[in-house]
Design an enzyme around this catalytic site. Structure first.
Site, PDB file in Angstrom:
ATOM      1  N   HIS A  93       0.803  -1.234   0.000  1.00 10.01           N
ATOM      2  CA  HIS A  93       0.000   0.000   0.000  1.00 10.01           C
ATOM      3  C   HIS A  93       0.832   1.278   0.000  1.00 10.01           C
ATOM      4  O   HIS A  93       0.294   2.369  -0.144  1.00 10.01           O
ATOM      5  CB  HIS A  93      -0.939   0.036   1.208  1.00 10.01           C
ATOM      6  CG  HIS A  93      -0.218   0.272   2.517  1.00 10.01           C
ATOM      7  ND1 HIS A  93       0.139   1.517   2.952  1.00 10.01           N
ATOM      8  CD2 HIS A  93       0.243  -0.583   3.459  1.00 10.01           C
ATOM      9  CE1 HIS A  93       0.769   1.423   4.119  1.00 10.01           C
ATOM     10  NE2 HIS A  93       0.849   0.156   4.441  1.00 10.01           N
ATOM     11  N   HIS A 149      -5.530  -3.661   0.033  1.00  7.21           N
ATOM     12  CA  HIS A 149      -5.850  -2.368   0.654  1.00  7.21           C
ATOM     13  C   HIS A 149      -6.986  -1.702  -0.128  1.00  7.21           C
ATOM     14  O   HIS A 149      -7.115  -1.905  -1.338  1.00  7.21           O
ATOM     15  CB  HIS A 149      -4.574  -1.515   0.601  1.00  7.21           C
ATOM     16  CG  HIS A 149      -4.593  -0.303   1.494  1.00  7.21           C
ATOM     17  ND1 HIS A 149      -5.322   0.823   1.206  1.00  7.21           N
ATOM     18  CD2 HIS A 149      -3.956  -0.037   2.662  1.00  7.21           C
ATOM     19  CE1 HIS A 149      -5.134   1.729   2.156  1.00  7.21           C
ATOM     20  NE2 HIS A 149      -4.311   1.218   3.061  1.00  7.21           N
TER      21      HIS A 149
HETATM   22  C1  UD1 Z   1      -2.324   5.644   5.441  1.00  8.22           C
HETATM   23  C2  UD1 Z   1      -1.115   6.302   6.103  1.00  8.22           C
HETATM   24  C3  UD1 Z   1       0.084   5.349   6.099  1.00  8.22           C
HETATM   25  C4  UD1 Z   1      -0.292   4.012   6.681  1.00  8.22           C
HETATM   26  C5  UD1 Z   1      -1.513   3.457   5.965  1.00  8.22           C
HETATM   27  C6  UD1 Z   1      -1.969   2.177   6.596  1.00  8.22           C
HETATM   28  C7  UD1 Z   1      -0.771   8.722   5.801  1.00  8.22           C
HETATM   29  C8  UD1 Z   1      -0.288   9.780   4.908  1.00  8.22           C
HETATM   30  N1  UD1 Z   1      -0.719   7.490   5.324  1.00  8.22           N
HETATM   31  O1  UD1 Z   1      -2.000   5.469   4.073  1.00  8.22           O
HETATM   32  O2  UD1 Z   1       1.126   5.927   6.865  1.00  8.22           O
HETATM   33  O3  UD1 Z   1       0.797   3.135   6.500  1.00  8.22           O
HETATM   34  O4  UD1 Z   1      -2.588   4.404   6.068  1.00  8.22           O
HETATM   35  O5  UD1 Z   1      -2.845   1.461   5.765  1.00  8.22           O
HETATM   36  O6  UD1 Z   1      -1.219   9.001   6.871  1.00  8.22           O
HETATM   37  N2  UD1 Z   1      -9.686   3.937   1.755  1.00  8.22           N
HETATM   38  C9  UD1 Z   1     -10.994   3.481   1.835  1.00  8.22           C
HETATM   39  N3  UD1 Z   1     -11.401   2.912   3.010  1.00  8.22           N
HETATM   40  C10 UD1 Z   1     -10.597   2.731   4.075  1.00  8.22           C
HETATM   41  C11 UD1 Z   1      -9.257   3.150   3.968  1.00  8.22           C
HETATM   42  C12 UD1 Z   1      -8.826   3.763   2.809  1.00  8.22           C
HETATM   43  O7  UD1 Z   1     -11.757   3.612   0.913  1.00  8.22           O
HETATM   44  O8  UD1 Z   1     -11.035   2.172   5.089  1.00  8.22           O
HETATM   45  C13 UD1 Z   1      -9.227   4.577   0.490  1.00  8.22           C
HETATM   46  C14 UD1 Z   1      -9.766   6.012   0.331  1.00  8.22           C
HETATM   47  O9  UD1 Z   1     -10.068   6.233  -1.023  1.00  8.22           O
HETATM   48  C15 UD1 Z   1      -8.568   6.870   0.729  1.00  8.22           C
HETATM   49  C16 UD1 Z   1      -7.418   6.017   0.223  1.00  8.22           C
HETATM   50  O10 UD1 Z   1      -7.807   4.687   0.506  1.00  8.22           O
HETATM   51  O11 UD1 Z   1      -8.615   8.152   0.152  1.00  8.22           O
HETATM   52  C17 UD1 Z   1      -6.063   6.301   0.818  1.00  8.22           C
HETATM   53  O12 UD1 Z   1      -6.121   6.357   2.241  1.00  8.22           O
HETATM   54  P1  UD1 Z   1      -5.018   7.248   3.026  1.00  8.22           P
HETATM   55  O13 UD1 Z   1      -5.274   7.128   4.494  1.00  8.22           O
HETATM   56  O14 UD1 Z   1      -4.965   8.608   2.462  1.00  8.22           O
HETATM   57  O15 UD1 Z   1      -3.658   6.580   2.634  1.00  8.22           O
HETATM   58  P2  UD1 Z   1      -3.045   5.150   2.929  1.00  8.22           P
HETATM   59  O16 UD1 Z   1      -2.211   4.788   1.775  1.00  8.22           O
HETATM   60  O17 UD1 Z   1      -4.104   4.248   3.414  1.00  8.22           O
HETATM   61  N1  UDP Z   2      -3.756  -6.023   8.683  1.00 10.24           N
HETATM   62  C1  UDP Z   2      -5.080  -6.445   8.886  1.00 10.24           C
HETATM   63  N2  UDP Z   2      -5.797  -6.884   7.791  1.00 10.24           N
HETATM   64  C2  UDP Z   2      -5.268  -6.923   6.548  1.00 10.24           C
HETATM   65  C3  UDP Z   2      -3.935  -6.472   6.354  1.00 10.24           C
HETATM   66  C4  UDP Z   2      -3.212  -6.018   7.449  1.00 10.24           C
HETATM   67  O1  UDP Z   2      -5.585  -6.428  10.009  1.00 10.24           O
HETATM   68  O2  UDP Z   2      -5.967  -7.344   5.611  1.00 10.24           O
HETATM   69  C5  UDP Z   2      -2.999  -5.510   9.845  1.00 10.24           C
HETATM   70  C6  UDP Z   2      -1.616  -6.090  10.054  1.00 10.24           C
HETATM   71  O3  UDP Z   2      -1.658  -7.238  10.878  1.00 10.24           O
HETATM   72  C7  UDP Z   2      -0.865  -4.941  10.705  1.00 10.24           C
HETATM   73  C8  UDP Z   2      -1.548  -3.711  10.170  1.00 10.24           C
HETATM   74  O4  UDP Z   2      -2.778  -4.145   9.596  1.00 10.24           O
HETATM   75  O5  UDP Z   2      -1.022  -4.932  12.116  1.00 10.24           O
HETATM   76  C9  UDP Z   2      -0.683  -3.050   9.139  1.00 10.24           C
HETATM   77  O6  UDP Z   2      -1.416  -2.103   8.464  1.00 10.24           O
HETATM   78  P1  UDP Z   2      -0.906  -1.451   7.133  1.00 10.24           P
HETATM   79  O7  UDP Z   2      -0.028  -2.399   6.420  1.00 10.24           O
HETATM   80  O8  UDP Z   2      -2.133  -0.948   6.429  1.00 10.24           O
HETATM   81  O9  UDP Z   2      -0.116  -0.179   7.644  1.00 10.24           O
HETATM   82  P2  UDP Z   2       1.410   0.076   8.120  1.00 10.24           P
HETATM   83  O10 UDP Z   2       1.704  -0.853   9.230  1.00 10.24           O
HETATM   84  O11 UDP Z   2       2.270  -0.127   6.913  1.00 10.24           O
HETATM   85  O12 UDP Z   2       1.402   1.502   8.534  1.00 10.24           O
END
Ligand code: UD1
Ligand code: UDP
Length: 393
Positions: free
Chosen positions: A209, A242
């Protein structure tokens, strides 16, 4: 009672904050008021539900394909309103998301002490991970108490001039969360996943992601996974994808039409850890997964060129493979075909925690406020020695 406000917004923050919230709820010293930004919606709610957490305030900021600026702006404005109505004595933020830095900033503007959980991680490269390296450095500048997960993260903070009495080495609360869920009896909503986990078949678990991988890096990851699936028909690839549409549109075309690639929606934390426990190899660019997999004895190939989590790389259970598809394929092949190489990487090590990080965090916050003593710091040599003794049996 001291009003303490954990503020978080994404899946990994929720997982790592949950043990702290559970501990706060048991404490007679703190009144815990949970605030979420909703930077993630479905993926955040999934975790809160699992841990039985009902936030008192929810900014509900998420938008499809949101920009970093919009996450920051909505959080700043939203939290200002929350603080006007329900001002906390202390704020606790976790890690390096934009939610966490924005929350720290609003608290700082309101002269509310900021406690930073998972403080001091550094990759040394402002652009990788982006924007997380900048986020965590900014948060360090305005925090009153730094809960560093390991001795290395403590050293990083000392090097940047943080006073040693403001740093406590707690271990990472992700290990507390992991220990909590692996004991639970989880049944899968998806019967096919249950079947795969029970099948004894070799499983490759993949997640991706990272913003800096979206584009060519992620195309290479897709290519590599497709190639691995073609070369090893006996292997099953499980790919919980994701919800970011920018990730899905790049990666999905590579994963279609393979009988041995199973793409799922994001799994609940309980389901995910069960799949992790049943996996042969983990391929990921996630931060949290790099911490959890070594604890379960799973080799991890990290699809990044650097990491702020060097402890498991040093222990030999995590390797950085970047996003070059040939290298990813080569490293997976090595693990599948060379049993000695595999067993060297598949040792259970716990450099990130011992399950007591939340208790240490609370004691440290109490101590900062003039109540009670800190607990002894997390000492990795205890758990590393424990793990090697276990492996030798
Ligand atoms: C965010 C965090 C990153 C973390 C990651 C964990 C920042 C800048 N980034 O990145 O540090 O590692 O979360 O996963 O804070 N979306 C949905 N539903 C959800 C979640 C996301 O639809 O439940 C979609 C939305 O369109 C959203 C996009 O994902 O705009 C991106 O989400 P965003 O939180 O901006 O970035 P991540 O890459 O998830
Ligand atoms: N995780 C989860 N479901 C999934 C994928 C990941 O619960 O389908 C959990 C995983 O065990 C870990 C956390 O999500 O604890 C990591 O999240 P992510 O990779 O989105 O973010 P990061 O850790 O890179 O910030």
């Amino acid at each position: 009672m001291i009003k303490i406000m954990p503020i978080y917004g994404t899946r990994p923050e929720a997982i790592k904050m949950a043990p702290i919230i559970q501990e706060l709820k048991r404490s007679a010293l703190f009144d815990c008021v949970v605030t979420v930004t909703g930077q993630h919606r479905a993926m955040l709610d999934q975790v809160n539900e699992l841990f039985g957490i009902s936030p008192s305030h929810d900014l509900n900021i998420m938008r499809e394909r949101q920009s970093l600026t919009s996450i920051m702006a909505r959080t700043l404005v939203g939290l200002e309103e929350v603080f006007a109505e329900d001002r906390p004595d202390v704020v606790i933020v976790q890690g390096d998301t934009t939610t966490s830095t924005a929350a720290a900033l609003v608290a700082f503007y309101h002269k509310i002490p900021v406690v930073h959980a998972e403080a001091g991680l550094r990759s040394g490269d402002m652009h990788s991970p982006f924007p997380e390296e900048a986020n965590r450095k900014l948060t360090s500048q305005i925090s009153s108490l730094h809960l560093a997960p390991t001795a290395i993260s403590r050293q990083n903070l000392l090097r940047e001039g943080v006073a040693s009495d403001k740093i406590v080495v707690t271990g990472n609360t992700v290990i507390d969360a992991l220990m909590h869920v692996v004991e639970k009896d989880v049944s899968f909503l998806d019967e096919r996943l249950q079947f795969l986990v029970d099948s004894g078949r070799k499983l490759l678990l993949v997640t991706t992601h990272r913003r800096e991988n979206i584009g060519d890096g992620m195309k290479n990851i897709g290519l590599a996974v497709a190639k691995i699936a073609n070369t090893h028909p006996d292997l099953m690839v499980i790919f919980p994808l994701h919800l970011n549409p920018a990730v899905r549109e790049v990666i999905l075309p590579f994963l279609m039409d393979h009988n041995n690639i199973y793409v799922t929606q994001p799994l609940s934390y309980g389901e995910f850890t069960k799949v992790l426990g049943a996996s042969t190899i983990v391929l990921s660019d996630s931060g949290g997964v790099q911490e959890e997999a070594p604890s379960l004895g799973k080799p991890v190939l990290v699809m990044r060129t650097n990491t702020e989590r060097p402890e498991a790389v040093v222990a030999g259970t995590v390797r950085l493979v970047g996003t070059d598809s040939a290298l990813i394929v080569h490293e997976v092949n090595m693990l599948l075909c060379d049993a000695d190489h595999y067993s060297r990487m598949a040792r259970a090590v716990n450099p990130y925690g011992d399950g007591l990080a939340a208790a240490r965090s609370l004691a440290a916050i109490g101590h900062m406020l003039g109540f009670g003593e800190r607990l002894p710091d997390f000492d990795v040599s205890d758990v590393v020695l424990g793990a090697s003794t276990k492996a030798a049996k």
